[in-house]
Design a protein around this motif. Structure first.
Motif, PDB file in Angstrom:
ATOM      1  N   VAL A 546       7.859  42.244  -8.910  1.00 20.82           N
ATOM      2  CA  VAL A 546       7.243  41.948  -7.493  1.00 20.82           C
ATOM      3  C   VAL A 546       5.625  42.132  -7.855  1.00 20.82           C
ATOM      4  O   VAL A 546       5.336  42.548  -8.615  1.00 20.82           O
ATOM      5  CB  VAL A 546       7.558  43.075  -6.421  1.00 20.82           C
ATOM      6  N   SER A 547       5.109  41.455  -6.964  1.00 19.40           N
ATOM      7  CA  SER A 547       3.336  41.179  -7.152  1.00 19.40           C
ATOM      8  C   SER A 547       2.684  40.575  -6.052  1.00 19.40           C
ATOM      9  O   SER A 547       3.547  40.123  -5.097  1.00 19.40           O
ATOM     10  CB  SER A 547       3.115  40.764  -8.285  1.00 19.40           C
ATOM     11  N   GLY A 548       1.492  40.577  -5.889  1.00 21.18           N
ATOM     12  CA  GLY A 548       0.760  39.859  -5.005  1.00 21.18           C
ATOM     13  C   GLY A 548      -0.209  40.950  -4.096  1.00 21.18           C
ATOM     14  O   GLY A 548      -0.458  42.009  -4.662  1.00 21.18           O
ATOM     15  N   TYR A 549      -0.820  40.449  -3.054  1.00 16.63           N
ATOM     16  CA  TYR A 549      -1.506  41.261  -2.349  1.00 16.63           C
ATOM     17  C   TYR A 549      -0.918  42.418  -1.448  1.00 16.63           C
ATOM     18  O   TYR A 549       0.140  42.034  -0.786  1.00 16.63           O
ATOM     19  CB  TYR A 549      -2.374  40.450  -1.613  1.00 16.63           C
ATOM     20  N   PHE A 550      -1.371  43.505  -1.454  1.00 16.16           N
ATOM     21  CA  PHE A 550      -0.981  44.621  -0.601  1.00 16.16           C
ATOM     22  C   PHE A 550      -1.705  44.706   0.628  1.00 16.16           C
ATOM     23  O   PHE A 550      -2.608  44.813   0.689  1.00 16.16           O
ATOM     24  CB  PHE A 550      -1.047  45.924  -1.349  1.00 16.16           C
ATOM     25  N   ARG A 551      -0.574  44.248   1.524  1.00 13.28           N
ATOM     26  CA  ARG A 551      -1.113  44.266   2.895  1.00 13.28           C
ATOM     27  C   ARG A 551      -0.685  45.292   3.856  1.00 13.28           C
ATOM     28  O   ARG A 551       0.315  44.884   4.599  1.00 13.28           O
ATOM     29  CB  ARG A 551      -1.257  42.876   3.577  1.00 13.28           C
ATOM     30  N   TRP A 552      -1.288  46.205   4.000  1.00  8.87           N
ATOM     31  CA  TRP A 552      -0.674  47.406   4.925  1.00  8.87           C
ATOM     32  C   TRP A 552      -0.754  47.142   6.347  1.00  8.87           C
ATOM     33  O   TRP A 552       0.019  47.384   7.200  1.00  8.87           O
ATOM     34  CB  TRP A 552      -1.317  48.706   4.536  1.00  8.87           C
ATOM     35  N   ASP A 553      -1.777  46.238   6.629  1.00  8.98           N
ATOM     36  CA  ASP A 553      -2.057  46.077   8.149  1.00  8.98           C
ATOM     37  C   ASP A 553      -0.911  45.104   8.580  1.00  8.98           C
ATOM     38  O   ASP A 553      -0.421  45.281   9.873  1.00  8.98           O
ATOM     39  CB  ASP A 553      -3.253  45.180   8.328  1.00  8.98           C
ATOM     40  N   THR A 554      -0.323  44.432   7.555  1.00 10.70           N
ATOM     41  CA  THR A 554       0.980  43.515   8.022  1.00 10.70           C
ATOM     42  C   THR A 554       2.029  43.899   7.453  1.00 10.70           C
ATOM     43  O   THR A 554       3.182  43.103   7.685  1.00 10.70           O
ATOM     44  CB  THR A 554       0.546  42.029   7.681  1.00 10.70           C
ATOM     45  N   LYS A 555       2.215  45.151   6.650  1.00 14.41           N
ATOM     46  CA  LYS A 555       3.210  45.501   6.039  1.00 14.41           C
ATOM     47  C   LYS A 555       3.985  44.888   5.122  1.00 14.41           C
ATOM     48  O   LYS A 555       4.983  44.377   5.104  1.00 14.41           O
ATOM     49  CB  LYS A 555       4.391  45.994   7.158  1.00 14.41           C
ATOM     50  N   ARG A 556       3.173  43.881   4.277  1.00 15.04           N
ATOM     51  CA  ARG A 556       3.407  42.824   3.323  1.00 15.04           C
ATOM     52  C   ARG A 556       2.966  43.306   1.955  1.00 15.04           C
ATOM     53  O   ARG A 556       2.002  43.897   1.802  1.00 15.04           O
ATOM     54  CB  ARG A 556       3.179  41.586   3.534  1.00 15.04           C
ATOM     55  N   PHE A 557       3.760  42.951   0.887  1.00 16.18           N
ATOM     56  CA  PHE A 557       3.452  43.102  -0.481  1.00 16.18           C
ATOM     57  C   PHE A 557       3.903  41.846  -1.319  1.00 16.18           C
ATOM     58  O   PHE A 557       5.058  41.850  -1.490  1.00 16.18           O
ATOM     59  CB  PHE A 557       3.759  44.347  -1.291  1.00 16.18           C
ATOM     60  N   ASN A 594      -4.876  43.422  -4.901  1.00 14.37           N
ATOM     61  CA  ASN A 594      -3.930  42.453  -5.685  1.00 14.37           C
ATOM     62  C   ASN A 594      -3.298  42.969  -6.804  1.00 14.37           C
ATOM     63  O   ASN A 594      -3.853  43.547  -7.756  1.00 14.37           O
ATOM     64  CB  ASN A 594      -4.743  41.327  -6.030  1.00 14.37           C
ATOM     65  N   ILE A 595      -2.135  43.320  -6.945  1.00 14.00           N
ATOM     66  CA  ILE A 595      -1.372  44.049  -7.764  1.00 14.00           C
ATOM     67  C   ILE A 595      -0.478  43.244  -8.725  1.00 14.00           C
ATOM     68  O   ILE A 595       0.357  42.522  -8.190  1.00 14.00           O
ATOM     69  CB  ILE A 595      -0.501  45.062  -7.081  1.00 14.00           C
ATOM     70  N   ILE A 600       3.474  47.153 -11.881  1.00 12.72           N
ATOM     71  CA  ILE A 600       4.796  47.950 -11.009  1.00 12.72           C
ATOM     72  C   ILE A 600       5.861  48.263 -12.143  1.00 12.72           C
ATOM     73  O   ILE A 600       6.493  47.623 -12.857  1.00 12.72           O
ATOM     74  CB  ILE A 600       5.358  46.929 -10.356  1.00 12.72           C
ATOM     75  N   LEU A 601       5.935  49.838 -12.191  1.00 13.25           N
ATOM     76  CA  LEU A 601       6.860  50.430 -13.228  1.00 13.25           C
ATOM     77  C   LEU A 601       8.254  50.570 -12.415  1.00 13.25           C
ATOM     78  O   LEU A 601       9.346  50.736 -13.028  1.00 13.25           O
ATOM     79  CB  LEU A 601       6.360  51.761 -13.473  1.00 13.25           C
ATOM     80  N   TYR A 602       8.418  50.625 -11.103  1.00  7.07           N
ATOM     81  CA  TYR A 602       9.572  50.647 -10.496  1.00  7.07           C
ATOM     82  C   TYR A 602       9.286  50.604  -9.009  1.00  7.07           C
ATOM     83  O   TYR A 602       8.120  50.573  -8.225  1.00  7.07           O
ATOM     84  CB  TYR A 602       9.825  52.426 -10.307  1.00  7.07           C
ATOM     85  N   CYS A 603      10.308  49.722  -8.386  1.00  5.06           N
ATOM     86  CA  CYS A 603      10.291  49.265  -6.844  1.00  5.06           C
ATOM     87  C   CYS A 603      11.719  49.379  -6.515  1.00  5.06           C
ATOM     88  O   CYS A 603      12.642  48.875  -7.079  1.00  5.06           O
ATOM     89  CB  CYS A 603       9.832  47.744  -6.939  1.00  5.06           C
ATOM     90  N   LYS A 748     -12.887  50.526 -11.467  1.00  5.49           N
ATOM     91  CA  LYS A 748     -12.653  49.047 -11.444  1.00  5.49           C
ATOM     92  C   LYS A 748     -13.038  48.203 -10.095  1.00  5.49           C
ATOM     93  O   LYS A 748     -13.364  49.233  -9.274  1.00  5.49           O
ATOM     94  CB  LYS A 748     -10.930  49.001 -11.277  1.00  5.49           C
ATOM     95  N   LEU A 749     -12.979  47.082 -10.139  1.00  6.35           N
ATOM     96  CA  LEU A 749     -13.504  46.583  -8.720  1.00  6.35           C
ATOM     97  C   LEU A 749     -12.385  46.865  -7.746  1.00  6.35           C
ATOM     98  O   LEU A 749     -11.347  47.098  -8.001  1.00  6.35           O
ATOM     99  CB  LEU A 749     -13.412  44.737  -9.091  1.00  6.35           C
TER     100      LEU A 749
END
Length: 766
Positions: A546-557, A594-595, A600-603, A748-749
């Motif tokens: 899994v990867s992508g932007y972590f958007r907690w406001d919309t509960k999406r990764f 952006n992860i 990601i070691l475990y999901c 990091k940035l």
């Protein structure tokens, strides 16, 4: 002359009440929105001056006749016990001896309380007027016509005004017909007035006294040490009866006291209000965290504030240290200022272990109206999980659930296994709180020393219950942060050794397992732990794609959804030779980061397909320690190298000598460390380029770029650029300030999860 009473109406505080009067067999009816009168009516009924009809209705809007008022006046006077029941003489031709009012009229006339008309009539059915009622009640107090002057009725009304007898009478003027409400108010005021040439108030003839400005502090409902038939006040302790209105506790007012000991009436002040109730959650050094109505807030109460602990008057500062979670504070305020605090030991039920078999909500009386806090967050009944530890406060209809679990080896029971008041699990000592835990851990239980167990910790991190390690989870996925061997003591007091591992799960909880083999090669890796007969076996866990932007406001990764209770662990390294670093991360920390999948070691996903567990590989960097390098010396002698370093972390100075390794760090730089005291990882931070301006506690800008500031940022002040003296200071001192040249360092940035960790503020020269 149309005289209108000039008294300012001072309303008695209104309450919706139904006062049950033991001395008179009726209940007071609520009269619309005018409930202030009921305290007065209760007292007048108690004294047998005015009563309601058989249904308990006082008919306050009905007018009062002269005959009815005469009876009321006589019942309020010294002559109330001299009324003859079988009168044979008619006092007036229009009041025959057979009339119900004849005995009262005769007593009233005989004692100069009332008089008839020149035509020898009494006119008993005429409505009594304002001036007539005032004049009669003045005579009840012992005044005569000679005390009023010749200007009737203004002399009588003027005197009544001066004696406060007309308080709370509104829209009354000469000639006004008196209602039962008006009459009750006038009579109540008269009872509170001193008799002529006396220091005693009229009510004293009933062996009753008014005690003014008394605050009702507590009863047995607030403090079990107070007898059930008493109320504790700031003026002493008094007896109460079954009709006592407990909703008045916390208010200030006047008490009507029978025989100097029993409360028969209470009259709140106009500015009085009930106590505000708060439940203690946590005690801090400068204030306390409390709940009220399901919301968390802080209270900062001056230490010298008057406080009551039971019936002991003390100060808030003296009792604050004894507060525990679930205790109740009743705080009385007037115009926003705290008058006093009443401390109650909490009636907290628990600890109660949630399992799949017990109907816990019904058993405890918890329903949809109950405020439930789980791990400090408001939740519903359906959010409570098996093996949560629950506490319930019935008075406030609040429940608190705790989720902390510790898995480890049962090392020792203190003082012994027959009486395990505290236990040692994997080298850590825990106090035993609950009877469930005590019974299982004792000699009569089935948990043996050396066994791997899971502790269910309660509100003070004491052991509320214990389960075997196989019950809570059949498998655990976590980060191995320690391996090795330990010596254990068996039930027969013989020592033996076993391999062990320690694992941190996604929720930050740690687990200690006994193993049958050495898992040293698995250190700093993510593994799946399975238990068989108390012995752990581990295997490596594949990373998730899994990867992508972590958007907690919309509960999406990325393309996936996040569970509202997602658990996240961020580890510092996966190299088995490095020191183990990990930290529990809250999802807001990752918002807009952006992860990449290699981080990601475990999901894990729940039954709804939402991500509910994540273990990350150094995304935030928050597991590391940060500081400022004050001195760095690297030395080499042939093939040998060494380094000597001095640095500051959180205002404290440290020195470290590396006999075989040198680090690429320089004096004055911000640095990242694996630990403050003995770091094996040491690397420089990146410096922000351009002119730095701190715009808020969470943000700074430089050359048009924005950087997030860590919540744990360290700000150091230097008097001049080459100084080696660093003074730790709050970030608030440099927000928007032009007094400093600022140097900022980040790991990091922000888009990659990094933060500004160090800010050095050099004072500008004038």
């Amino acid at each position: 002359m149309n005289y209108i009473s000039a008294k300012i109406f001072r309303p008695i505080l209104s309450f919706i009440l139904a006062i049950c009067l033991a001395a008179s067999a009726f209940s007071v009816t609520v009269f619309g929105s005018d409930n202030s009168q009921q305290d007065v009516l209760g007292l007048l009924s108690e004294l047998k001056i005015m009563n309601g009809d058989p249904d308990g209705n006082f008919r306050l809007d009905d007018f009062v006749t002269r005959a009815e008022f005469t009876k009321i006046a006589v019942a309020s006077s010294d002559y109330r016990n001299s009324v003859a029941s079988n009168l044979a003489i008619s006092p007036f031709y229009d009041v025959p001896y057979s009339n119900w009012s004849a005995p009262y009229v005769r007593v009233g006339v005989t004692n100069n309380l009332v008089s008839g008309y020149p035509d020898a009539s009494f006119k008993p059915d005429d409505i009594v007027t304002f001036e007539e009622a005032v004049t009669i009640m003045l005579r009840v107090l012992g005044y005569s016509d000679s005390d009023f002057g010749v200007a009737w009725p203004s002399g009588q009304i003027g005197m009544a005004d001066s004696l406060d007898m007309t308080d709370n009478l509104t829209d009354i003027s000469i000639g006004t017909s008196m209602t039962r409400k008006d009459v009750s108010t006038l009579v109540y005021n008269t009872l509170r007035t001193k008799k002529k040439d006396s220091s005693s108030k009229l009510i004293s003839i009933f062996d009753v006294a008014f005690v003014e400005d008394v605050t009702l502090i507590s009863t047995s409902k607030e403090d079990s040490s107070i007898p059930g038939d008493e109320v504790f006040t700031d003026n002493g302790t008094y007896k109460i009866r079954s009709d006592f209105n407990y909703s008045y506790v916390g208010m200030k007012g006047d008490i009507a006291l029978k025989d100097n000991k029993t409360v028969i009436g209470f009259f709140p002040k106009a500015d009085s209000s009930p106590n505000e109730k708060y439940v203690v959650y946590s005690v801090l050094s400068d204030n306390i965290v409390v709940y009220k109505g399901g919301n968390m807030t802080t209270l900062d109460i001056p230490a010298g504030t008057v406080a009551y602990d039971g019936t002991t008057r003390t100060t808030y500062g003296a009792i604050k240290t004894s507060f525990e979670m679930g205790d109740v504070l009743n705080i009385k305020k007037t115009n926003g200022n705290i008058d006093y605090v009443v401390y109650e030991k909490g009636n907290m039920q628990g600890p109660y272990t949630i399992n799949s078999e017990n109907n816990w909500a019904e058993t405890l009386g918890i329903n949809s109206s109950t405020t439930i806090m789980r791990g400090g967050v408001a939740c519903t009944i359906s959010d409570i999980k098996t093996y949560d530890i629950l506490y319930y406060i019935p008075e406030l209809n609040m429940a608190f659930a705790y989720t902390t679990k510790v898995t480890g080896v049962y090392d020792k029971a203190n003082p012994n296994k027959d009486n395990p008041t505290e236990i040692v699990v994997s080298g850590v000592t825990y106090k035993v709180e609950g009877s469930n835990a005590f019974n299982k851990l004792s000699s009569s239980g089935n948990l043996a020393l050396g066994e791997t167990i899971t502790l269910l910790l309660g509100k003070t991190n004491e052991v509320a219950d214990v389960v075997t390690s196989t019950v809570t989870d059949s498998e655990i996925v976590g980060y191995v942060f320690e391996t090795g061997t330990k010596t254990y003591t068996s039930e027969d007091l013989k020592d033996y050794s076993n391999y062990y591992i320690k694992v941190a799960a996604a929720n930050g909880e740690t687990y200690d397992y006994t193993c049958s083999q050495n898992y040293e090669d698995y250190k700093n890796s993510v593994v799946t732990v399975s238990i068989n007969e108390g012995i752990a076996k581990i295997s490596r866990t594949d990373s998730a794609k899994v990867s992508g932007y972590f958007r907690w406001d919309t509960k999406r990764f990325g393309d996936d959804y996040l569970a509202s209770d997602v658990e996240i662990l961020d580890v510092g390294t996966t190299n088995k030779n490095d020191p183990s670093l990990y930290k529990k991360i809250y999802p807001t920390r990752l918002n807009n980061v952006n992860i990449n999948s290699n981080k990601i070691l475990y999901c894990h996903k729940n039954s709804s397909g939402e991500i509910d567990k994540l273990i990350l590989n150094d995304v935030t960097g928050d597991s590391y320690t940060f500081g400022v390098m004050t001195s760095a010396q690297n030395m080499s002698f042939g093939t040998s190298v060494s380094g000597s370093y001095s640095y500051i972390v959180n205002g404290n100075s440290y020195s470290f000598t590396s006999p075989s390794t040198i680090y690429s760090v320089n004096s004055g730089q911000g640095v990242r460390l694996s630990s403050a005291s003995n770091p094996s990882i040491m690397s420089p931070l990146s410096e922000v380029k351009g002119t730095v301006t701190v715009t808020s506690a969470g943000n700074l800008t430089a050359d048009g770029k924005s950087y997030d500031i860590s919540a744990d940022v360290q700000v150091y002040e230097k008097e001049y650029s080459s100084s080696t003296l660093y003074r730790l200071k709050p970030i608030s001192d440099i927000i928007g300030s032009d007094n400093y040249t600022l140097y900022a360092y980040y790991d990091k940035l922000p888009s990659s999860g990094g933060r500004i960790r160090i800010i050095v503020a050099v004072m500008k020269t004038v």
